[in-house]
Design an enzyme around this catalytic site. Structure first.
Site, PDB file in Angstrom:
ATOM      1  N   ASP A   1       1.946  -1.071   5.232  1.00 28.36           N
ATOM      2  CA  ASP A   1       1.550   0.146   5.947  1.00 28.36           C
ATOM      3  C   ASP A   1       0.087   0.383   5.579  1.00 28.36           C
ATOM      4  O   ASP A   1      -0.219   1.057   4.609  1.00 28.36           O
ATOM      5  CB  ASP A   1       2.442   1.309   5.516  1.00 28.36           C
ATOM      6  CG  ASP A   1       2.259   2.523   6.408  1.00 28.36           C
ATOM      7  OD1 ASP A   1       2.436   2.395   7.627  1.00 28.36           O
ATOM      8  OD2 ASP A   1       1.928   3.608   5.887  1.00 28.36           O
TER       9      ASP A   1
ATOM     10  N   ALA B   1       0.889  -1.177   0.000  1.00 28.46           N
ATOM     11  CA  ALA B   1       0.000   0.000   0.000  1.00 28.46           C
ATOM     12  C   ALA B   1       0.917   1.213   0.000  1.00 28.46           C
ATOM     13  O   ALA B   1       1.084   1.883   1.005  1.00 28.46           O
ATOM     14  CB  ALA B   1      -0.929  -0.012   1.207  1.00 28.46           C
TER      15      ALA B   1
ATOM     16  N   CYS C   1      -0.188   4.592  11.144  1.00 37.72           N
ATOM     17  CA  CYS C   1       0.073   5.893  11.770  1.00 37.72           C
ATOM     18  C   CYS C   1      -1.078   6.235  12.721  1.00 37.72           C
ATOM     19  O   CYS C   1      -1.606   7.341  12.704  1.00 37.72           O
ATOM     20  CB  CYS C   1       0.275   6.990  10.720  1.00 37.72           C
ATOM     21  SG  CYS C   1      -1.117   7.216   9.592  1.00 37.72           S
TER      22      CYS C   1
END
Length: 453
Positions: free
Chosen positions: A333, A264, A386
């Protein structure tokens, strides 16, 4: 946009669009600054006004509420009042009379005398009563933190559940502090020390330039100027990237000549970091679901003079249809709630909902299950986000390991992490959760998974 617009006019324009159209503040700000032709000082002021107002939104609304006779305000009027209260409450250096005068003039320019009178009356009333405005003392911890540090109740509640009251409050406090700029040096073109010297020489003593404690390629820059506009950036000497994000490629630890998948990948920051660590030798498949974002990866590869990245338009859950068990390293990610980057995108606090997390976890589980099939025995997969929610991080990875006996978490993750991380965090589980106040960087989760057979 009129080229003679002031910083406050630009701020009002952006804040109104964010409020009315649910537009992204960073995109609106970038567009507005391009069109408005502000000086650097005014552009910095507009940026501070926009992000500061959004960061403290529900505290500002709480301050405003008792002084409003109606909630039926046009979006631009509400945004003007919020913008003005932000300055009155949080910016000591701006004279009070200037804040009120500018607000009244803007109200006259965009509306009529009645609106100007309303704005003037509300602001002057707040100023007269400022010393009497106090947060309630009988709030529970969730309500108190949410009001004092301007976060939605659901997010505060979740942070307290996962990290305790003190850590939750520190996260919320740090989310309202403007981040410094950090860059990742391209070691194929220049050393970190050389790059630091160049920045110091050109940007002067007003700019603080420090080595990052989280990455040997990282530099922290505190001061003036947009580094993306420099010739160094255009010539591929560095990439603008948060220090927590830099850690991800280091944990993947790819070697020259390896076959690597970034499942990704857009916009390509971590992909190009992998290529740099591989010394531009080997091959990286950089896949992304969004076709228009593939170009961003290709542009970054070209800018940095890399040539081992091959882009692929594909849903991460379907890449297994094109490859077998062939990759030495996989970076995953995954799409996430993004709550670790609120410092940079304060609107996330107000546009994200708790229900979004449940939907995201379904996608994350599906991606991890399908992409893991492509890893060679002995290979390493790094799952990262994140964000800071245990549902998207520790629970996803823990559940995957329980269901797949041929994978295990790598307890040797400490060997590929810097001293600062190992001193602060417990790495024995093979995964780390960084919170924003730990290192003045973004909130990030990183896990390292081995395929053992």
């Amino acid at each position: 946009m009129n080229k003679k617009w002031t910083a406050r006019e630009v701020s009002l324009e952006v804040l109104t669009k964010v409020d009315k159209e649910k537009a992204y503040s960073n995109l609106q700000l970038n567009q507005a600054l391009k069109e408005a032709n502000l000086s650097r000082v005014d552009a910095n002021f507009a940026t501070e006004l926009i992000y500061g107002t959004i960061q403290h939104l529900n505290t500002i609304d709480w301050i405003l509420q008792p002084f409003l006779k109606t909630n039926k305000l046009e979006s631009w009027v509400r945004s003007l009042l919020r913008l003005s209260v932000y300055q009155l409450w949080y910016l000591d250096r701006v004279p009070v009379h200037a804040i009120v005068n500018e607000a009244v003039n803007l109200a006259k320019k965009k509306g009529h005398k009645g609106i100007a009178s309303l704005v003037n009356g509300v602001l002057r009333n707040i100023i007269r009563n400022k010393d009497q405005i106090r947060f309630p003392t009988d709030l529970n911890d969730v309500k108190r933190i949410a009001l004092e540090h301007s976060h939605p109740d659901w997010l505060v509640e979740r942070l307290i559940r996962d990290y305790g009251i003190e850590e939750a409050e520190e996260v919320c406090r740090s989310n309202n502090i403007a981040p410094h700029t950090s860059i990742r040096v391209n070691p194929l073109k220049i050393t970190r020390d050389e790059m630091m010297e160049k920045i110091k020489e050109e940007l002067g003593e007003d700019t603080e330039v420090l080595p990052s404690p989280l990455s040997e390629q990282g530099i922290r820059v505190k001061g003036r100027g947009n580094l993306a506009l420099t010739h160094w950036y255009k010539d591929g000497y560095f990439t603008i990237q948060d220090e927590s994000s830099m850690l991800v490629a280091h944990v993947v630890d790819p070697k020259p000549g390896m076959f690597v998948l970034d499942a990704a990948a857009a916009p390509g920051g971590k992909t190009t970091h992998l290529a740099e660590l591989m010394q531009n030798q080997g091959k990286i498949i950089a896949a992304d679901l969004h076709k228009h974002k593939i170009k961003l990866i290709e542009e970054q590869q070209e800018r940095l003079d890399l040539h081992i990245i091959e882009t692929l338009h594909s849903d991460a859950r379907k890449i297994k249809e094109q490859f077998g068990q062939v990759f030495d390293r996989i970076l995953l990610d995954v799409p996430c709630s993004g709550l670790g980057v609120i410092r940079r995108k304060p609107d996330l606090k107000w546009v994200k909902a708790e229900t979004d997390i449940e939907e995201l976890t379904k996608i994350q589980k599906d991606i991890l299950k399908n992409v893991s099939l492509l890893l060679k025995p002995g290979g390493i997969l790094v799952y990262s986000t994140c964000t800071m929610t245990t549902e998207e991080n520790q629970k996803i990875v823990g559940e995957f390991i329980k269901q797949h006996s041929d994978f295990r978490l790598d307890q040797q993750i400490a060997n590929v992490l810097p001293k600062a991380i190992n001193e602060k965090l417990d790495t024995r589980q093979g995964m780390i959760q960084i919170l924003p106040h730990y290192f003045d960087s973004d909130g990030f989760f990183i896990s390292r998974i081995l395929r053992i057979k």
